[in-house]
Design a protein around this motif. Sequence first.
Motif, PDB file in Angstrom:
ATOM      1  N   ASP A  65      -4.765   1.208  -9.772  1.00 46.22           N
ATOM      2  CA  ASP A  65      -5.763   1.602 -10.980  1.00 46.22           C
ATOM      3  C   ASP A  65      -5.140   2.048 -12.209  1.00 46.22           C
ATOM      4  O   ASP A  65      -3.476   2.089 -12.524  1.00 46.22           O
ATOM      5  N   ALA A 124       0.560  -1.211  -0.134  1.00 44.92           N
ATOM      6  CA  ALA A 124      -0.106   0.202  -0.030  1.00 44.92           C
ATOM      7  C   ALA A 124       0.760   1.191   0.049  1.00 44.92           C
ATOM      8  O   ALA A 124       1.241   2.167  -0.108  1.00 44.92           O
ATOM      9  N   GLU A 166      -1.811   3.099  -4.687  1.00 43.34           N
ATOM     10  CA  GLU A 166      -3.207   2.951  -3.865  1.00 43.34           C
ATOM     11  C   GLU A 166      -3.215   1.123  -4.305  1.00 43.34           C
ATOM     12  O   GLU A 166      -3.957   1.857  -5.399  1.00 43.34           O
ATOM     13  N   ARG A 174      -6.732  -1.461  -5.315  1.00 46.92           N
ATOM     14  CA  ARG A 174      -8.323  -1.775  -4.676  1.00 46.92           C
ATOM     15  C   ARG A 174      -8.640  -3.315  -4.522  1.00 46.92           C
ATOM     16  O   ARG A 174      -7.944  -3.821  -5.983  1.00 46.92           O
ATOM     17  N   PRO A 175      -9.402  -3.818  -3.771  1.00 50.11           N
ATOM     18  CA  PRO A 175      -9.914  -5.069  -4.605  1.00 50.11           C
ATOM     19  C   PRO A 175     -10.270  -5.220  -5.493  1.00 50.11           C
ATOM     20  O   PRO A 175     -11.123  -4.538  -5.710  1.00 50.11           O
ATOM     21  N   VAL A 176      -9.988  -6.229  -6.466  1.00 46.58           N
ATOM     22  CA  VAL A 176     -10.434  -6.759  -7.536  1.00 46.58           C
ATOM     23  C   VAL A 176     -11.234  -7.868  -7.490  1.00 46.58           C
ATOM     24  O   VAL A 176     -10.630  -9.065  -6.408  1.00 46.58           O
ATOM     25  N   PHE A 235      -5.999  -7.682  -5.671  1.00 47.71           N
ATOM     26  CA  PHE A 235      -5.914  -5.982  -5.703  1.00 47.71           C
ATOM     27  C   PHE A 235      -5.065  -5.223  -6.222  1.00 47.71           C
ATOM     28  O   PHE A 235      -4.283  -6.464  -7.166  1.00 47.71           O
TER      29      PHE A 235
END
Length: 330
Positions: A240, A217, A221, A223-225, A237
């Motif tokens: 972007d 992290a 950033e 994000r959960p995928v 995760f």
Amino acid sequence: MTISLIDGFSRPITYLRVSVTDKCNLRCVYCMPEGGLPWLRRDEILTYEEIAAIVRAAASVGVRAVRLTGGEPLVRRNLSRLAAAIAAVPGIEDLAISTNGLLLEEQLDELVAAGVRRINLSLDTLRAERFEAIARRPGLDAVLRGIDAAIAAGLAPVKLNCVVMRGHNDDELADFAALTRERPIYVRFIEVMPVQENVALQRDAYVASDEILRRLAVIGELRPVAGPSGNGPARYFAFDGAAGAVGVISPLSHDYCERCNRVRLTADGRLRLCLFGDHAIDLRAPLRAGAATERIAEILRSAMLIKPERHHLRLGETASRMRAFSEIGG
Ligand code: SAM
Ligand code: SF4
């Protein structure tokens, strides 16, 4: 075809991991002793015909996905012959391979032609000297060529399995994660699991997946995928706009036993019901005594009664008779 392999905890078993050999061309420190193992004799190892017969029986009771593993599956001669036989079994929808990648470039075309659609490659470091220290043999370049070849051949997803070890490769988390930004690579960081060969390493080098995620992290950033489709236990995760994703596999810190959908066939023909523990049933003897597909399917069904609810391994423990992953059909 209905799924009739349902264990005592109502879990449908649809996934069979097949170890085609106990041998390997590497000696990863967390998996095998440097001098190798007391290898199985040739007559102890299932023939391709025997493996295909077991897969037919498994498919008749609902197994849909097969993964070829080892030891190192690509060291067994003519693996594509087995792959083709399995891909032709009615009901088998997904055929994958787990490999260290050393021999992948030269075998990829024939494996794809045989019906292999997904590949997991093991890679614990992107640095050549380290590769030699961890795998106890050289080979990074060949593995990297294997990864390129798999992507170029359109295999999707290409997953990289990286066993994270403190002080050995945990300073490469960012480098591995960076691979996922531009290319459709799914890097899965795995907690090192205890086997007899690695008690001290496991005690000293274990890194929990929550720590791995905290450290990632900091880089960007995540994000959960959902992650790629498959049968795996990873949580994914993504950065972007990334082409791939990073995942963690946490057999110890967050076990995934309640979602377990798998059993394993060892190279010598035992059906192992759990990665850890001694729950196993011999299929080789009945097969060699002439058991028909229906009889093997019946044995598979009855084996469901001894599939344990979960493994009880905790950090620092080693299962009493736990041997190298190649022996248990990693
Ligand atoms: N030789 C192939 C390979 O390395 O991909 C297939 C067999 S290997 C046993 C399957 C996977 O198990 C590899 O990703 C390897 O890194 C992982 N593995 C082996 N020993 C392990 C351990 N003690 N803890 C965690 N993962 C382990
Ligand atoms: Fe061989 Fe795979 Fe074990 Fe490494 S992890 S020693 S490549 S079987």
